[in-house]
Design a protein around this motif. Structure first.
Motif, short mmCIF file in Angstrom:
data_model
loop_
_atom_site.label_atom_id
_atom_site.label_comp_id
_atom_site.label_asym_id
_atom_site.label_seq_id
_atom_site.Cartn_x
_atom_site.Cartn_y
_atom_site.Cartn_z
N PHE A 31 0.73 -1.17 0.13
CA PHE A 31 0.11 -0.14 -0.08
C PHE A 31 0.94 1.31 -0.03
O PHE A 31 1.70 1.22 0.88
CB PHE A 31 -0.82 0.06 1.21
N LEU A 32 0.46 2.22 -0.95
CA LEU A 32 1.65 3.27 -1.09
C LEU A 32 0.52 4.47 -1.21
O LEU A 32 -0.59 4.32 -1.78
CB LEU A 32 2.33 3.32 -2.38
N GLU A 37 -3.78 5.25 5.21
CA GLU A 37 -4.99 4.83 4.34
C GLU A 37 -6.57 5.14 4.97
O GLU A 37 -7.15 4.88 4.19
CB GLU A 37 -4.84 3.44 3.98
N ASP A 38 -6.30 5.32 6.49
CA ASP A 38 -7.76 5.54 6.93
C ASP A 38 -8.36 7.00 6.31
O ASP A 38 -9.37 7.23 6.91
CB ASP A 38 -7.89 5.25 8.35
N SER A 39 -7.39 7.70 5.88
CA SER A 39 -7.83 9.02 5.68
C SER A 39 -7.74 9.43 4.41
O SER A 39 -8.21 10.58 3.87
CB SER A 39 -7.20 10.14 6.70
N ARG A 40 -6.95 8.82 3.60
CA ARG A 40 -6.42 9.08 2.09
C ARG A 40 -6.52 8.09 1.17
O ARG A 40 -6.31 6.90 1.41
CB ARG A 40 -5.13 9.87 2.26
N PHE A 41 -6.72 8.54 0.01
CA PHE A 41 -6.48 7.40 -1.13
C PHE A 41 -5.27 6.96 -1.28
O PHE A 41 -4.17 7.57 -1.04
CB PHE A 41 -6.75 8.46 -2.66
N VAL A 42 -5.15 5.52 -1.32
CA VAL A 42 -3.77 5.01 -1.55
C VAL A 42 -3.73 4.13 -2.93
O VAL A 42 -4.65 3.83 -3.49
CB VAL A 42 -3.56 4.09 -0.25
N ILE A 43 -2.61 3.47 -3.18
CA ILE A 43 -2.55 2.72 -4.48
C ILE A 43 -1.89 1.33 -3.57
O ILE A 43 -1.40 1.34 -2.73
CB ILE A 43 -1.49 3.05 -5.36
N GLU A 44 -3.10 0.49 -4.01
CA GLU A 44 -2.64 -1.15 -3.39
C GLU A 44 -2.04 -1.87 -4.53
O GLU A 44 -2.89 -2.11 -5.67
CB GLU A 44 -4.12 -1.64 -2.96
#
Ligand SMILES: C[C@@H](O)C(=O)SC[C@H](NC(=O)CC[C@H](N)C(=O)O)C(=O)NCC(=O)O
Ligand SMILES: [Zn+2]
Length: 165
Positions: A31-32, A37-44
């Motif tokens: 996850f980057l 990730e609980d508050s922002r868009f991430v790339i998995e």
């Protein structure tokens, strides 16, 4: 796996937030993002053991990534082995400077010169066959709001932008 992560870290300034390896299911994901990730868009990113090629298809358009300086980011992409498919220039029919780049897997990113950007990874472009049906779906199913549409008859395109209210 790390090769894929390195591109996002070096070129987009993302952080590797966490990795999880599930050997019994033969995959690892990473996850980057820029914030938790609980508050922002991430790339998995998901690596399936032994698989290194995928067909991305034509319906997926690209991720939109706001940057301060498109030309500078394009140079970073080139130095880090990414591909530049459209050099920095104002968008056709508009004024915003954009560029199109790809990571090693061929995932496309539109670099949009728009800064400051509270959410640098700011949009995803999906090609749809029925725009009104899709707008209704994202409004009703995801509670999104239609922000604007952009009709470019000269380019035979119609774009709509939805977002969380
Ligand atoms: C509004 C801004 O965020 C855009 O991204 S519009 C970019 C423009 N999009 C299209 O042309 C969509 C239709 C195309 N046939 C497709 O399916 O991708 C674009 O890509 N312009 C190209 C350019 O060089 O400006
Ligand atoms: Zn776009």
């Amino acid at each position: 796996m790390y090769g894929g992560c390195r591109f996002y870290i070096e070129c987009f300034g993302m952080k590797l937030l966490r990795k999880r390896d599930i050997p019994e299911e033969r995959y690892t994901n990473a996850f980057l993002g820029y914030r938790p990730e609980d508050s922002r868009f991430v790339i998995e990113l998901t690596y399936n053991y032994g698989l290194d090629q995928y067909d991305i298809g034509t319906a997926f358009g690209y991720f939109g990534k706001a940057v301060e300086d498109v030309a500078k980011t394009v140079e970073l992409i080139k130095v880090n082995g990414g591909k530049v498919t459209r050099e920095p220039d104002p968008v056709k029919g508009g004024t915003t400077v954009i560029a199109f780049v790809e990571d090693h897997g061929g995932y496309k990113f539109e670099l949009i010169e728009r800064w400051p950007a509270p959410e640098p990874l700011c949009q995803v472009m999906l090609r749809v066959g029925d725009l009104n049906r899709s707008i209704k779906f994202y409004e009703k199913a995801f509670g999104m709001e239609l922000l604007r549409t952009r009709d470019n008859p000269e380019y035979k395109i119609n774009i709509s932008l939805d977002a969380e209210p």
